[in-house]
Enzyme design. Structure first.
Site, PDB file in Angstrom:
ATOM      1  CG  HIS A   3      60.207  32.521  78.212  1.00  0.00           C
ATOM      2  ND1 HIS A   3      61.270  32.329  77.160  1.00  0.00           N
ATOM      3  CD2 HIS A   3      60.638  32.413  79.422  1.00  0.00           C
ATOM      4  CE1 HIS A   3      62.271  32.345  77.860  1.00  0.00           C
ATOM      5  NE2 HIS A   3      62.078  32.394  79.207  1.00  0.00           N
ATOM      6  CB  THR A   6      65.245  34.542  74.495  1.00  0.00           C
ATOM      7  OG1 THR A   6      66.401  34.210  75.143  1.00  0.00           O
ATOM      8  CG2 THR A   6      63.819  34.692  75.108  1.00  0.00           C
ATOM      9  CD  GLU A  74      64.197  32.559  85.971  1.00  0.00           C
ATOM     10  OE1 GLU A  74      63.889  32.080  86.970  1.00  0.00           O
ATOM     11  OE2 GLU A  74      64.116  31.711  85.094  1.00  0.00           O
TER      12      GLU A  74
END
Length: 186
Positions: A3, A6, A74
């Protein structure tokens, strides 16, 4: 693929199950992957249950449906979630040292045991491979999950040395139990 970035990535925090979104750098990274994969046929897109993977998949594969696969979630770090290494060491000094000495055998407070995490991912991945013959499947997931899968497929690679840069992807071809690397962290 991993991803997009963040704020917790930037702050080097442990946050496996904490549900945070990607930041502006993460959105840019996902647009880079979208460009890289624009000409690639993808039959199925799977994400974990976390918002950061959903947001990433929506950018990388615009106007496409994706499915959530819990085996891609995760590793959960329990009471260490949202803390960086210095904070963990300050708040849990003995437990931190135990985890550093045996990260796969010692379970942090209220965390998911690594053996359960690993088994969940490998079982789900093996089922996916069996069910997805002749299909191109994109996994939008987390570094820890990627490490488990790649270490399972390539046991000679050290777990902690397996990396996948945000904004990059790895492409494997699996045929009759043989794994061929097409692209690695590109």
């Amino acid at each position: 693929m991993r991803h997009g970035e963040t704020d917790y990535n930037r702050q080097r925090k442990f946050y496996g199950t904490t549900d945070v979104g990607i930041n502006e750098v993460g959105r840019h990274q996902c647009r880079e992957v979208e460009t890289k994969l624009a000409a690639t046929r993808v039959d199925q897109i799977l994400t974990s249950s976390r918002r950061r993977t959903h947001e990433s998949a929506a950018i990388i594969f615009p106007n496409r449906q994706y499915d959530q696969a819990l085996f891609l979630d995760e590793w959960g770090f329990g009471r260490w979630e949202g803390l960086d290494a210095d904070q963990i060491q300050a708040q849990f000094p003995v437990k931190w040292e135990r985890w550093l000495a045996d990260p796969f055998g010692y379970t942090p407070p209220e965390a998911e045991p690594y053996a359960i995490h690993e088994a969940r991912i490998i079982d789900g991945f093996n089922q996916l491979v069996t069910a997805s013959q002749q299909k191109t499947v994109a996994l939008v997931t987390h570094l820890g999950t990627i490490r488990v899968i790649l270490h399972h497929l390539f046991p000679d690679r050290e777990f902690w040395d397996i990396t996948l840069t945000q904004g990059h992807y790895t492409c494997l071809e699996m045929t009759d139990g043989t794994v061929k690397v097409i692209e690695w962290d590109r």
